[in-house]
Write an enzyme that holds these catalytic residues in place. Structure first.
Site, PDB file in Angstrom:
ATOM      1  N   ARG A   1     151.252 -13.541  79.723  1.00  0.00           N
ATOM      2  CA  ARG A   1     150.547 -14.336  79.422  1.00  0.00           C
ATOM      3  C   ARG A   1     150.110 -15.211  81.468  1.00  0.00           C
ATOM      4  O   ARG A   1     151.095 -16.127  81.413  1.00  0.00           O
ATOM      5  CB  ARG A   1     149.931 -15.254  78.978  1.00  0.00           C
ATOM      6  CG  ARG A   1     148.838 -16.442  79.681  1.00  0.00           C
ATOM      7  CD  ARG A   1     148.381 -17.296  78.116  1.00  0.00           C
ATOM      8  NE  ARG A   1     149.292 -17.732  77.250  1.00  0.00           N
ATOM      9  CZ  ARG A   1     149.800 -18.992  77.972  1.00  0.00           C
ATOM     10  NH1 ARG A   1     149.778 -19.537  79.349  1.00  0.00           N
ATOM     11  NH2 ARG A   1     150.646 -19.673  76.586  1.00  0.00           N
TER      12      ARG A   1
ATOM     13  N   TYR B   1     155.636 -26.573  80.210  1.00  0.00           N
ATOM     14  CA  TYR B   1     156.952 -25.867  79.041  1.00  0.00           C
ATOM     15  C   TYR B   1     157.319 -24.446  80.069  1.00  0.00           C
ATOM     16  O   TYR B   1     158.183 -24.349  79.131  1.00  0.00           O
ATOM     17  CB  TYR B   1     155.827 -25.551  77.714  1.00  0.00           C
ATOM     18  CG  TYR B   1     154.680 -24.351  78.037  1.00  0.00           C
ATOM     19  CD1 TYR B   1     154.636 -23.259  78.056  1.00  0.00           C
ATOM     20  CD2 TYR B   1     153.056 -25.540  77.473  1.00  0.00           C
ATOM     21  CE1 TYR B   1     153.392 -22.613  77.604  1.00  0.00           C
ATOM     22  CE2 TYR B   1     152.583 -25.034  77.766  1.00  0.00           C
ATOM     23  CZ  TYR B   1     152.263 -23.170  77.221  1.00  0.00           C
ATOM     24  OH  TYR B   1     150.701 -22.225  78.081  1.00  0.00           O
TER      25      TYR B   1
ATOM     26  N   HIS C   1     147.481 -20.194  78.518  1.00  0.00           N
ATOM     27  CA  HIS C   1     146.282 -20.286  77.249  1.00  0.00           C
ATOM     28  C   HIS C   1     145.669 -20.008  77.255  1.00  0.00           C
ATOM     29  O   HIS C   1     144.488 -19.240  77.038  1.00  0.00           O
ATOM     30  CB  HIS C   1     147.516 -20.877  76.775  1.00  0.00           C
ATOM     31  CG  HIS C   1     146.942 -21.071  75.319  1.00  0.00           C
ATOM     32  ND1 HIS C   1     147.186 -19.863  74.655  1.00  0.00           N
ATOM     33  CD2 HIS C   1     145.832 -21.480  74.277  1.00  0.00           C
ATOM     34  CE1 HIS C   1     146.382 -19.693  73.424  1.00  0.00           C
ATOM     35  NE2 HIS C   1     145.775 -20.698  72.752  1.00  0.00           N
TER      36      HIS C   1
HETATM   37  C1  LIG Z   1     144.756 -20.779  62.292  1.00  0.00           C
HETATM   38  C2  LIG Z   1     145.168 -20.729  63.586  1.00  0.00           C
HETATM   39  N1  LIG Z   1     145.864 -22.400  63.975  1.00  0.00           N
HETATM   40  C3  LIG Z   1     146.092 -22.376  64.873  1.00  0.00           C
HETATM   41  C4  LIG Z   1     145.183 -22.505  66.148  1.00  0.00           C
HETATM   42  C5  LIG Z   1     145.722 -22.598  67.684  1.00  0.00           C
HETATM   43  N2  LIG Z   1     146.054 -21.930  68.507  1.00  0.00           N
HETATM   44  C6  LIG Z   1     145.199 -21.437  69.487  1.00  0.00           C
HETATM   45  S1  LIG Z   1     145.682 -19.685  69.942  1.00  0.00           S
HETATM   46  C7  LIG Z   1     147.378 -20.057  69.556  1.00  0.00           C
HETATM   47  C8  LIG Z   1     148.115 -19.882  70.339  1.00  0.00           C
HETATM   48  C9  LIG Z   1     148.274 -18.013  69.857  1.00  0.00           C
HETATM   49  O1  LIG Z   1     149.162 -16.842  69.656  1.00  0.00           O
HETATM   50  P1  LIG Z   1     149.627 -15.606  69.811  1.00  0.00           P
HETATM   51  O2  LIG Z   1     149.185 -15.378  68.658  1.00  0.00           O
HETATM   52  O3  LIG Z   1     150.140 -15.575  71.021  1.00  0.00           O
HETATM   53  O4  LIG Z   1     148.537 -15.505  70.429  1.00  0.00           O
HETATM   54  P2  LIG Z   1     147.696 -15.711  72.883  1.00  0.00           P
HETATM   55  O5  LIG Z   1     147.535 -16.931  72.373  1.00  0.00           O
HETATM   56  O6  LIG Z   1     149.302 -15.749  72.927  1.00  0.00           O
HETATM   57  O7  LIG Z   1     147.038 -14.347  73.261  1.00  0.00           O
HETATM   58  C10 LIG Z   1     147.003 -21.308  68.842  1.00  0.00           C
HETATM   59  C11 LIG Z   1     148.526 -21.646  67.584  1.00  0.00           C
HETATM   60  C12 LIG Z   1     144.392 -21.479  65.754  1.00  0.00           C
HETATM   61  N3  LIG Z   1     143.713 -21.313  66.312  1.00  0.00           N
HETATM   62  N4  LIG Z   1     144.391 -20.599  64.563  1.00  0.00           N
END
Ligand SMILES: Cc1ncc(C[n+]2csc(CCOP(=O)(O)OP(=O)(O)O)c2C)c(N)n1
Ligand SMILES: [Mg+2]
Length: 377
Positions: free
Chosen positions: A258, A271, A262
Site C-alpha cells: 500500500r 508507523y 490506509h
Molecule cells: C471486523 C473489523 N475489525 C476492525 C476493523 C477496522 N479496520 C479496518 S481496515 C483494518 C485493517 C485491515 O487490514 P488488511 O486486511 O491487511 O487490509 P488492508 O487495509 O491492508 O487493505 C482494520 C483493522 C474493521 N473494519 N472490521
C-alpha cells in the site's frame, strides 16, 4: 517409534514474470491479445488517477473517508480480468480498480464514499457484492455464493478479495475450511500489502507465507509478485480454470504494498519509514507494465488525458446526482424502529421541515489548492 514423513509433501510456489527492473521471463510470458493488454493498462491507470482524484475530493470535504489503492493496481486487474460477467466478484473496501473493471460507474463509487446508500447497490444483473467494510466478513459470503453456484450446477466462479490483516480473522479460516470441504468454485485473492493499518505483517502471522495457509485446508496456495500484472494474471487464470472445471478453490497471495495512506483518516508516517515506502515505489506495478508495453509498442498517446476526462465526467455526474433524503438513514436497519430512534427521526424531520439542516455538499473551494492544475478538482 521412528517418525515418518507424511506423503504428500507440500510445497508453496512463488511466481514472478516481469520484475521491478522490467526483466521478463519470456518462457512464462502469457499470450494475452494486444487489445487486452491495453485495456488492462488503461484500467490500472484509471484506478490510479481516480484514486488521486478521490484523495483531493476527500480533502475538500466532497466525499468521506475512503481507502486508496495506490500500489495494488496489478493485484486487482491481473485477477479480476480473468472473470466472466457471469462470475461473482466479492470486494473488501480497497478494490476500486477491480470494481471499475466490473462496471461500477465512477459516480456510484463516489456516492458510496460520500455516504449515500445508492452507491452500494450493484446493478440488477451485476454479479458483484457491494463494498464490505467489516474485515474478512465477505470471505464466508463468497464461499456461500460458490456453494450456491455448485448446487445449481452453474459454471460460475467466485473471486473474493481481502487483505493480509483479514487472515487473522476467524472468518478467513472458516471460509477456507468449508471451501475445501465442499470443494466449491472460489478463488481467494489475498492482497498482502504488508500492513493492516499500523500493524505490520510480522505481527499478523508467524507463517513464512500467507499462501501456505491454504495447505492446512487441503487446497492449493500460490504466492505471486502482486506488482507484476502478468504473474497475477497467470496465477488467477489457473485458479479460475481449476474452479470452473470443478477442481475446487485456490488461495492466491499477491505480495504487494500500500503506497498511500490506509484510509484518508490515517497518517502512515507515524508507523513506517520513508525508506520502506521508497523501496516499494521502485517496484511500482504501473512503471514496469508501462516499460513492457512500450517495448511492444502498445502505449497509446493521450491515454492520460482520456482517462482524466472520463474521471471528470464521472465526478460531474456524481455532483449532479440529487442528494439523498437524510431520513433514509433510518430505513434499513430495523424492521420496526425502536422508540428512541423514532424520536430521533421525528427530531430530524422537524429540523428538515424548518430548513435548519439538509442535504448539501460543501461549496467549491476557492482559490484552487496549491499544486493543482487549473480545471482539476
Ligand atoms: C471486523 C473489523 N475489525 C476492525 C476493523 C477496522 N479496520 C479496518 S481496515 C483494518 C485493517 C485491515 O487490514 P488488511 O486486511 O491487511 O487490509 P488492508 O487495509 O491492508 O487493505 C482494520 C483493522 C474493521 N473494519 N472490521
Ligand atoms: Mg493489508
Amino acid at each position: 517409534m521412528p517418525r515418518t514423513p507424511l506423503e504428500p509433501r507440500f510445497q508453496v510456489e512463488y511466481l514472478s514474470i516481469l520484475d521491478a527492473e522490467g526483466n521478463l521471463d519470456a518462457s512464462l510470458e502469457p499470450k494475452l491479445p494486444a487489445g487486452d493488454l491495453k485495456r488492462i493498462y488503461r484500467a490500472m491507470l484509471l484506478g490510479r488517477r481516480l484514486d488521486e482524484r478521490m484523495v483531493r475530493l476527500q480533502r475538500q470535504g466532497r466525499i468521506g473517508t475512503f481507502a486508496p489503492i495506490k500500489g495494488q493496481e496489478a493485484s486487482q486487474l491481473g485477477s479480476v480480468y480473468t472473470l466472466r460477467p457471469t462470475d461473482w466478484m466479492v470486494p473488501s473496501f480497497r478494490e476500486t480498480a477491480a470494481m471499475l473493471w466490473r462496471g461500477w460507474p465512477i459516480e456510484k463509487m463516489l456516492l458510496f464514499f460520500a455516504g449515500y446508500l445508492e452507491g452500494g447497490q450493484p446493478a440488477p444483473d451485476q454479479r458483484d457484492l457491494p463494498i464490505c467494510i467489516p474485515v474478512a466478513t465477505q470471505v464466508p459470503h463468497a464461499v456461500g455464493l460458490a456453494y450456491a453456484a455448485q448446487y445449481r450446477n452453474e459454471d460460475s466462479v467466485v473471486m473474493v478479495y481481502f487483505g493480509d490483516g483479514a487472515t487473522s480473522e476467524g472468518d478467513f479460516h472458516e471460509a477456507l475450511n468449508f471451501a475445501g470441504v465442499w470443494h466449491v468454485p472460489v478463488v481467494f485473492v489475498c492482497q498482502n500489502n504488508q500492513w493492516a493499518i499500523s500493524v505490520p505483517l510480522k505481527k499478523q502471522t508467524h507463517s513464512r507465507t500467507i499462501a501456505q495457509k491454504a495447505l492446512a485446508y487441503g487446497i492449493p496456495g500460490i504466492q505471486v509478485d502482486g506488482n507484476d500484472v502478468l504473474a497475477v494474471y497467470t496465477a488467477a487464470r489457473e485458479a479460475v480454470e481449476r474452479a470452473r472445471a470443478g477442481d475446487g478453490p485456490t488461495l492466491i497471495e499477491c505480495v504487494t504494498y500500500r503506497l498511500g495512506v490506509h484510509t484518508t483518516a490515517d497518517d502512515p508516517t507515524k508507523y513506517r519509514s520513508n525508506e520502506e515506502v521508497a523501496e516499494w515505489e521502485r517496484k511500482d506495478p504501473l512503471t514496469r507494465f508501462v516499460a513492457y508495453l512500450r517495448k511492444k509498442r502498445l502505449l497509446d498517446e493521450g491515454l492520460e488525458q482520456e482517462v482524466d476526462a472520463e474521471i471528470a465526467a464521472g465526478v460531474a455526474r456524481f455532483e449532479a446526482t440529487a442528494a439523498a433524503d437524510p431520513l433514509a438513514m433510518f430505513d434499513h436497519i430495523y424492521a420496526e424502529l425502536p422508540p428512541d430512534l423514532k424520536v430521533q427521526r421525528e427530531m430530524l424531520a422537524e429540523r428538515l421541515r424548518k430548513g435548519e439542516t439538509g442535504p448539501r455538499r460543501p461549496p467549491e473551494p476557492s482559490p484552487p489548492m496549491r499544486g493543482q492544475r487549473s480545471g482539476q478538482r
